[in-house]
Design a protein around this motif. Structure first.
Motif, PDB file in Angstrom:
ATOM      1  N   ASN A  30       0.806  -1.223   0.000  1.00 18.20           N
ATOM      2  CA  ASN A  30       0.000   0.000   0.000  1.00 18.20           C
ATOM      3  C   ASN A  30       0.837   1.271   0.000  1.00 18.20           C
ATOM      4  OD1 ASN A  30       0.873  -0.425   2.600  1.00 18.20           O
ATOM      5  ND2 ASN A  30      -1.042   0.145   3.572  1.00 18.20           N
ATOM      6  N   ALA A  33       2.482   2.427  -6.181  1.00 19.57           N
ATOM      7  CA  ALA A  33       1.669   2.240  -7.375  1.00 19.57           C
ATOM      8  C   ALA A  33       2.100   0.885  -7.911  1.00 19.57           C
ATOM      9  CB  ALA A  33       1.926   3.331  -8.394  1.00 19.57           C
ATOM     10  N   TRP A  52      -3.406   3.012  -8.151  1.00 12.93           N
ATOM     11  CA  TRP A  52      -2.699   4.288  -8.305  1.00 12.93           C
ATOM     12  C   TRP A  52      -2.731   5.142  -7.048  1.00 12.93           C
ATOM     13  CZ3 TRP A  52      -5.921   8.406  -7.588  1.00 12.93           C
ATOM     14  CH2 TRP A  52      -7.283   8.214  -7.900  1.00 12.93           C
ATOM     15  N   TYR A  53      -3.404   4.621  -5.993  1.00 14.30           N
ATOM     16  CA  TYR A  53      -3.427   5.364  -4.742  1.00 14.30           C
ATOM     17  C   TYR A  53      -3.511   4.385  -3.584  1.00 14.30           C
ATOM     18  CZ  TYR A  53      -4.310   9.312  -1.641  1.00 14.30           C
ATOM     19  OH  TYR A  53      -4.212  10.256  -0.656  1.00 14.30           O
ATOM     20  N   GLU A  54      -3.023   4.817  -2.419  1.00 16.14           N
ATOM     21  CA  GLU A  54      -2.912   3.931  -1.277  1.00 16.14           C
ATOM     22  C   GLU A  54      -4.267   3.438  -0.764  1.00 16.14           C
ATOM     23  OE1 GLU A  54      -1.292   6.010   2.169  1.00 16.14           O
ATOM     24  OE2 GLU A  54      -1.824   7.891   1.204  1.00 16.14           O
ATOM     25  N   ASP A  55      -5.349   4.162  -1.083  1.00 17.85           N
ATOM     26  CA  ASP A  55      -6.664   3.727  -0.608  1.00 17.85           C
ATOM     27  C   ASP A  55      -7.236   2.581  -1.431  1.00 17.85           C
ATOM     28  OD1 ASP A  55      -8.866   6.300  -2.046  1.00 17.85           O
ATOM     29  OD2 ASP A  55      -7.424   4.938  -2.954  1.00 17.85           O
ATOM     30  N   SER A  57      -7.627   2.750  -4.846  1.00 16.00           N
ATOM     31  CA  SER A  57      -8.157   3.214  -6.129  1.00 16.00           C
ATOM     32  C   SER A  57      -7.342   2.589  -7.255  1.00 16.00           C
ATOM     33  CB  SER A  57      -8.080   4.730  -6.221  1.00 16.00           C
ATOM     34  OG  SER A  57      -8.860   5.337  -5.217  1.00 16.00           O
ATOM     35  N   SER A  58      -8.031   2.167  -8.288  1.00 16.41           N
ATOM     36  CA  SER A  58      -7.324   1.456  -9.347  1.00 16.41           C
ATOM     37  C   SER A  58      -7.789   1.875 -10.727  1.00 16.41           C
ATOM     38  CB  SER A  58      -7.491  -0.052  -9.175  1.00 16.41           C
ATOM     39  OG  SER A  58      -8.842  -0.421  -9.358  1.00 16.41           O
ATOM     40  N   PHE A 101       4.630   5.503  -4.330  1.00 13.95           N
ATOM     41  CA  PHE A 101       3.697   6.596  -4.580  1.00 13.95           C
ATOM     42  C   PHE A 101       4.409   7.945  -4.552  1.00 13.95           C
ATOM     43  CE2 PHE A 101      -0.116   4.460  -5.125  1.00 13.95           C
ATOM     44  CZ  PHE A 101      -0.407   3.591  -4.092  1.00 13.95           C
ATOM     45  N   TYR A 104       5.995   8.327  -7.944  1.00 13.53           N
ATOM     46  CA  TYR A 104       5.228   7.976  -9.146  1.00 13.53           C
ATOM     47  C   TYR A 104       4.838   9.235  -9.897  1.00 13.53           C
ATOM     48  CZ  TYR A 104       1.557   6.139 -12.145  1.00 13.53           C
ATOM     49  OH  TYR A 104       0.791   5.811 -13.238  1.00 13.53           O
ATOM     50  N   GLU A 108      -3.321   8.549 -13.428  1.00 14.72           N
ATOM     51  CA  GLU A 108      -4.179   7.574 -12.767  1.00 14.72           C
ATOM     52  C   GLU A 108      -5.087   6.862 -13.758  1.00 14.72           C
ATOM     53  OE1 GLU A 108      -5.668  10.744 -10.283  1.00 14.72           O
ATOM     54  OE2 GLU A 108      -7.680  10.419 -11.091  1.00 14.72           O
TER      55      GLU A 108
END
Length: 129
Positions: A30, A33, A52-55, A57-58, A101, A104, A108
C-alpha cells in the motif's frame, strides 16, 4: 530493495480463468503504485491494471475491463490479477511492476513502462485449446 515475484502462469483453454499472484518483499504493497503489464510475442509491453493510490483506487484498461480484475491482500503483501473468459490474444508474459507513490509520476488513467522502476521476472500465460 523491492522484490516482486509473480506466479500462477499456466496453459489455459479459451473461456477459462486464471489468477496470477505477485508477492512483494522489501516494501509494503500500500506504499506503491503497483499492478500488471503483459508482453505478447513481437509486441510492446502494455499496462493492464494498477493501484494508483494507497486507498486502493485502481485503473483498468478498457479492453480487459470486465474480464480482468485487480485485488490485493495487505496481510500477505500480495497483489493479484484475476483473469476470466480468457482469449488466445491474452497469451503473453505477465509482469508485476511497482513504483513508490512518492515518486510515481504517471497518471491515474493510464500505465506506461517508464513510470515503474521495480519489475518481477514475469510469468507465462498461454491461452490455447
Amino acid at each position: 530493495q523491492l522484490k516482486l515475484v509473480e506466479s500462477g502462469g499456466a496453459l489455459v483453454q479459451p473461456g477459462g480463468s486464471l489468477r496470477l499472484s505477485c508477492v512483494v518483499s522489501g516494501g509494503r504493497v500500500n506504499e506503491y503504485a503497483i499492478g500488471w503489464f503483459r508482453q505478447a510475442p513481437g509486441k510492446e509491453r502494455e499496462g493492464l491494471t494498477f493501484f494508483w493510490y494507497e486507498d486502493g483506487s485502481s485503473y483498468t484498461r478498457m479492453d480487459v475491463m470486465g474480464r480482468f480484475s485487480l485485488s490485493r491482500d495487505l496481510a500477505k503483501n500480495t497483489v493479484f490479477l484475476q483473469m476470466n473468459n480468457m482469449r488466445p490474444e491474452d497469451t503473453a508474459v505477465y509482469y508485476c511492476a511497482a513504483e513508490p507513490f512518492v515518486s510515481y509520476k504517471g497518471g491515474e488513467h493510464s500505465m506506461y513502462e517508464k513510470d515503474f522502476t521495480s519489475w518481477g521476472q514475469g510469468t507465462q500465460v498461454t491461452v490455447a485449446s
